[in-house]
Scaffold this motif. Structure first.
Motif, PDB file in Angstrom:
ATOM      1  N   MET A   1     -33.438 -77.374  -4.987  1.00  0.00           N
ATOM      2  CA  MET A   1     -32.476 -78.412  -4.870  1.00  0.00           C
ATOM      3  C   MET A   1     -32.441 -79.459  -5.937  1.00  0.00           C
ATOM      4  SD  MET A   1     -31.120 -81.545  -3.700  1.00  0.00           S
ATOM      5  CE  MET A   1     -32.258 -82.483  -2.541  1.00  0.00           C
ATOM      6  N   GLU A   2     -31.519 -79.811  -6.501  1.00  0.00           N
ATOM      7  CA  GLU A   2     -31.420 -81.122  -7.448  1.00  0.00           C
ATOM      8  C   GLU A   2     -29.904 -81.770  -7.123  1.00  0.00           C
ATOM      9  OE1 GLU A   2     -31.099 -79.272 -11.227  1.00  0.00           O
ATOM     10  OE2 GLU A   2     -30.243 -77.135 -10.289  1.00  0.00           O
ATOM     11  N   HIS A   3     -30.008 -83.076  -7.483  1.00  0.00           N
ATOM     12  CA  HIS A   3     -28.957 -83.641  -7.626  1.00  0.00           C
ATOM     13  C   HIS A   3     -28.145 -83.848  -8.946  1.00  0.00           C
ATOM     14  CE1 HIS A   3     -30.961 -85.520  -4.164  1.00  0.00           C
ATOM     15  NE2 HIS A   3     -29.693 -85.672  -3.528  1.00  0.00           N
ATOM     16  N   VAL A   4     -26.665 -83.169  -8.782  1.00  0.00           N
ATOM     17  CA  VAL A   4     -25.732 -83.151  -9.886  1.00  0.00           C
ATOM     18  C   VAL A   4     -24.578 -84.043  -9.761  1.00  0.00           C
ATOM     19  CG1 VAL A   4     -24.804 -81.484 -11.314  1.00  0.00           C
ATOM     20  CG2 VAL A   4     -26.874 -80.779 -10.258  1.00  0.00           C
ATOM     21  N   ASP A   5     -24.293 -85.173 -10.618  1.00  0.00           N
ATOM     22  CA  ASP A   5     -23.399 -86.077 -10.537  1.00  0.00           C
ATOM     23  C   ASP A   5     -23.205 -86.733  -8.869  1.00  0.00           C
ATOM     24  OD1 ASP A   5     -22.510 -85.702 -12.914  1.00  0.00           O
ATOM     25  OD2 ASP A   5     -21.152 -84.051 -12.658  1.00  0.00           O
ATOM     26  N   GLY A   6     -24.236 -86.981  -8.386  1.00  0.00           N
ATOM     27  CA  GLY A   6     -24.173 -87.438  -6.961  1.00  0.00           C
ATOM     28  C   GLY A   6     -24.277 -86.222  -5.952  1.00  0.00           C
ATOM     29  N   TRP A   7     -24.249 -85.113  -6.231  1.00  0.00           N
ATOM     30  CA  TRP A   7     -24.173 -84.217  -5.128  1.00  0.00           C
ATOM     31  C   TRP A   7     -25.441 -83.608  -4.890  1.00  0.00           C
ATOM     32  CZ3 TRP A   7     -19.269 -80.510  -5.601  1.00  0.00           C
ATOM     33  CH2 TRP A   7     -18.036 -81.404  -5.378  1.00  0.00           C
ATOM     34  N   PRO A   8     -25.926 -83.199  -3.846  1.00  0.00           N
ATOM     35  CA  PRO A   8     -27.071 -82.139  -3.615  1.00  0.00           C
ATOM     36  C   PRO A   8     -26.512 -80.905  -3.921  1.00  0.00           C
ATOM     37  CG  PRO A   8     -26.955 -83.571  -1.520  1.00  0.00           C
ATOM     38  CD  PRO A   8     -25.549 -83.733  -2.482  1.00  0.00           C
ATOM     39  N   VAL A   9     -27.304 -80.112  -4.782  1.00  0.00           N
ATOM     40  CA  VAL A   9     -26.779 -78.746  -5.241  1.00  0.00           C
ATOM     41  C   VAL A   9     -28.188 -77.913  -4.979  1.00  0.00           C
ATOM     42  CG1 VAL A   9     -26.131 -77.388  -7.068  1.00  0.00           C
ATOM     43  CG2 VAL A   9     -25.182 -79.725  -6.805  1.00  0.00           C
ATOM     44  N   TYR A  10     -27.919 -76.920  -4.199  1.00  0.00           N
ATOM     45  CA  TYR A  10     -28.846 -75.929  -4.145  1.00  0.00           C
ATOM     46  C   TYR A  10     -28.839 -74.724  -4.997  1.00  0.00           C
ATOM     47  CZ  TYR A  10     -30.214 -78.593   0.186  1.00  0.00           C
ATOM     48  OH  TYR A  10     -30.817 -79.470   0.713  1.00  0.00           O
ATOM     49  N   THR A  11     -29.710 -73.861  -5.500  1.00  0.00           N
ATOM     50  CA  THR A  11     -29.616 -72.795  -6.210  1.00  0.00           C
ATOM     51  C   THR A  11     -30.657 -71.806  -5.717  1.00  0.00           C
ATOM     52  OG1 THR A  11     -28.852 -74.072  -8.101  1.00  0.00           O
ATOM     53  CG2 THR A  11     -29.590 -71.663  -8.457  1.00  0.00           C
ATOM     54  N   ILE A  12     -30.226 -70.555  -5.365  1.00  0.00           N
ATOM     55  CA  ILE A  12     -31.034 -69.452  -4.732  1.00  0.00           C
ATOM     56  C   ILE A  12     -31.216 -68.482  -6.027  1.00  0.00           C
ATOM     57  CG2 ILE A  12     -31.286 -67.652  -2.920  1.00  0.00           C
ATOM     58  CD1 ILE A  12     -29.012 -70.759  -2.308  1.00  0.00           C
ATOM     59  N   VAL A  13     -32.467 -68.135  -6.458  1.00  0.00           N
ATOM     60  CA  VAL A  13     -32.615 -67.561  -7.628  1.00  0.00           C
ATOM     61  C   VAL A  13     -33.377 -66.137  -7.144  1.00  0.00           C
ATOM     62  CG1 VAL A  13     -33.278 -67.188  -9.993  1.00  0.00           C
ATOM     63  CG2 VAL A  13     -32.492 -69.509  -8.933  1.00  0.00           C
ATOM     64  N   PRO A  14     -32.741 -64.892  -7.073  1.00  0.00           N
ATOM     65  CA  PRO A  14     -33.628 -63.695  -6.836  1.00  0.00           C
ATOM     66  C   PRO A  14     -34.744 -63.273  -8.220  1.00  0.00           C
ATOM     67  CG  PRO A  14     -31.361 -63.168  -7.700  1.00  0.00           C
ATOM     68  CD  PRO A  14     -31.575 -64.551  -7.709  1.00  0.00           C
ATOM     69  N   PRO A  15     -35.446 -62.379  -7.994  1.00  0.00           N
ATOM     70  CA  PRO A  15     -36.358 -61.896  -9.012  1.00  0.00           C
ATOM     71  C   PRO A  15     -35.773 -61.779 -10.136  1.00  0.00           C
ATOM     72  CG  PRO A  15     -37.158 -61.375  -6.883  1.00  0.00           C
ATOM     73  CD  PRO A  15     -35.609 -61.722  -6.537  1.00  0.00           C
ATOM     74  N   GLN A  16     -34.774 -60.770 -10.219  1.00  0.00           N
ATOM     75  CA  GLN A  16     -33.950 -60.335 -11.326  1.00  0.00           C
ATOM     76  C   GLN A  16     -32.449 -60.726 -11.128  1.00  0.00           C
ATOM     77  OE1 GLN A  16     -34.600 -56.014 -11.246  1.00  0.00           O
ATOM     78  NE2 GLN A  16     -36.080 -56.224 -12.559  1.00  0.00           N
ATOM     79  N   VAL A  17     -32.123 -61.484 -12.199  1.00  0.00           N
ATOM     80  CA  VAL A  17     -30.743 -62.007 -12.393  1.00  0.00           C
ATOM     81  C   VAL A  17     -29.407 -61.345 -13.127  1.00  0.00           C
ATOM     82  CG1 VAL A  17     -29.379 -64.426 -12.647  1.00  0.00           C
ATOM     83  CG2 VAL A  17     -31.569 -64.293 -11.741  1.00  0.00           C
ATOM     84  N   ARG A  18     -28.798 -60.669 -12.608  1.00  0.00           N
ATOM     85  CA  ARG A  18     -27.405 -60.084 -13.033  1.00  0.00           C
ATOM     86  C   ARG A  18     -26.408 -60.902 -13.376  1.00  0.00           C
ATOM     87  NH1 ARG A  18     -25.479 -55.636 -10.313  1.00  0.00           N
ATOM     88  NH2 ARG A  18     -24.954 -54.651 -12.461  1.00  0.00           N
ATOM     89  N   GLY A  19     -26.304 -61.972 -13.068  1.00  0.00           N
ATOM     90  CA  GLY A  19     -25.107 -63.003 -12.759  1.00  0.00           C
ATOM     91  C   GLY A  19     -25.225 -63.975 -11.988  1.00  0.00           C
ATOM     92  N   ALA A  20     -24.312 -64.786 -11.767  1.00  0.00           N
ATOM     93  CA  ALA A  20     -24.510 -65.918 -10.995  1.00  0.00           C
ATOM     94  C   ALA A  20     -23.126 -66.165 -10.152  1.00  0.00           C
ATOM     95  CB  ALA A  20     -24.751 -67.281 -11.866  1.00  0.00           C
ATOM     96  N   VAL A  21     -23.081 -67.127  -8.971  1.00  0.00           N
ATOM     97  CA  VAL A  21     -21.990 -67.212  -8.215  1.00  0.00           C
ATOM     98  C   VAL A  21     -22.118 -68.550  -7.795  1.00  0.00           C
ATOM     99  CG1 VAL A  21     -20.971 -66.817  -5.835  1.00  0.00           C
ATOM    100  CG2 VAL A  21     -22.122 -64.731  -7.489  1.00  0.00           C
ATOM    101  N   VAL A  22     -21.126 -69.231  -7.873  1.00  0.00           N
ATOM    102  CA  VAL A  22     -21.029 -70.831  -7.215  1.00  0.00           C
ATOM    103  C   VAL A  22     -20.321 -70.436  -5.907  1.00  0.00           C
ATOM    104  CG1 VAL A  22     -20.064 -73.109  -7.660  1.00  0.00           C
ATOM    105  CG2 VAL A  22     -21.110 -72.134  -9.435  1.00  0.00           C
ATOM    106  N   TYR A  23     -20.940 -70.965  -4.956  1.00  0.00           N
ATOM    107  CA  TYR A  23     -20.292 -70.546  -3.521  1.00  0.00           C
ATOM    108  C   TYR A  23     -19.955 -72.088  -2.792  1.00  0.00           C
ATOM    109  CZ  TYR A  23     -19.292 -68.723   1.045  1.00  0.00           C
ATOM    110  OH  TYR A  23     -18.882 -68.380   2.190  1.00  0.00           O
TER     111      TYR A  23
ATOM    112  N   MET B   1     -28.012 -61.829  -7.861  1.00  0.00           N
ATOM    113  CA  MET B   1     -27.077 -63.321  -8.271  1.00  0.00           C
ATOM    114  C   MET B   1     -27.898 -64.479  -7.791  1.00  0.00           C
ATOM    115  SD  MET B   1     -23.945 -62.300  -9.576  1.00  0.00           S
ATOM    116  CE  MET B   1     -23.320 -60.621  -9.833  1.00  0.00           C
ATOM    117  N   ALA B   2     -27.948 -65.341  -9.022  1.00  0.00           N
ATOM    118  CA  ALA B   2     -28.482 -66.670  -8.623  1.00  0.00           C
ATOM    119  C   ALA B   2     -27.210 -67.314  -7.956  1.00  0.00           C
ATOM    120  CB  ALA B   2     -28.628 -67.401 -10.095  1.00  0.00           C
ATOM    121  N   VAL B   3     -27.514 -68.034  -6.886  1.00  0.00           N
ATOM    122  CA  VAL B   3     -26.218 -68.478  -6.143  1.00  0.00           C
ATOM    123  C   VAL B   3     -26.333 -70.012  -6.239  1.00  0.00           C
ATOM    124  CG1 VAL B   3     -24.605 -68.628  -4.014  1.00  0.00           C
ATOM    125  CG2 VAL B   3     -26.277 -66.494  -4.788  1.00  0.00           C
TER     126      VAL B   3
END
Length: 242
Positions: free
Chosen positions: A1-23, A50-52
């Protein structure tokens, strides 16, 4: 988790990344992210590789449509810079934010490989003439409350502004769209309008409609929900590069 422009933002990263999703999670613009959202996010990360990224955006009365759209667009750009090909997804209220964001990104020259919408809120005027026919079968949503929430969420914008009601945006030039909808959902009639507008605009749209299913059924621990989750994963894997 990190704060980006004042929002808490979580990123779930699998062992191998084939792309990404913003959910972007749903909840009527007033409810926080729920365990069902996290389950779907984890499934996408693990099974689609996917890194989500999951933004925790401010809710009514602290948040409004324009900020949500613009900061979500910034997160998509950030994801593209970090992970490459990035998809946009959202359910219910989050589906509204997701499609509004896809339109804004298109206007800025960024066309997404796919936008995935689960029971999206598309027209916050609640004016579709088919809604009253569906309303008696919907155990979850109702027009009067939806209109109250829409008035708060629009902020200073008109309800017809695509940042509030993406159904009124010009879809031309968008990337492919996938929509999941159940027939016992008052938002279902607008999903059909979106499908027709996409056809007219030449935008590929896959309408995954299941008779008898309720609002956001792909989030539910049911057979139909599990089938929809498999479809979501397969759709993302098929559209991912490589």
């Amino acid at each position: 988790m990190e704060h980006v422009d004042g929002w808490p933002v979580y990123t779930i990263v699998p062992p191998q990344v084939r792309g990404a999703v913003v959910y972007v999670h749903g909840g009527g613009w007033v409810n926080e992210i729920a365990p069902q959202h996290w389950h779907l996010v984890a499934t996408i990360a693990a099974e689609a590789s996917m890194a989500v990224t999951v933004p925790i955006y401010p809710l009514i009365p602290f948040g409004a449509a324009l900020e949500a759209r613009d900061k979500t667009a910034a997160l998509v750009r950030r994801s593209i810079d970090r992970w490459g090909a990035t998809f946009l997804a959202g359910d219910s209220a989050g589906g509204q934010i997701a499609l509004s964001t896809a339109l804004a990104l298109r206007d800025a020259g960024v066309v997404l490989p796919r936008t995935l919408l689960i029971s999206p809120a598309l027209d916050l005027t609640w004016s579709n003439p088919r809604i009253p026919a569906v309303q008696p079968t919907d155990p979850w949503l109702a027009t009067p409350g939806g209109k109250v929430l829409a008035e708060h969420w629009r902020g200073d914008l008109d309800l017809l502004d695509p940042a509030v009601s993406p159904l009124f945006g010009d879809l031309t030039g968008l990337g492919p769209i996938t929509v999941f909808t159940g027939t016992r959902d008052v938002l279902n009639p607008d999903a059909h309008v979106l499908a027709e507008k996409a056809r007219t605009a030449g935008v590929p749209l896959e309408l995954c409609e299941v008779a008898g299913q309720v609002h956001v059924y792909p989030l539910l621990p049911t057979r139909a929900g599990r089938d929809a989750q498999r479809q979501i994963v397969e759709s993302l894997r098929a559209a991912a590069p490589g």
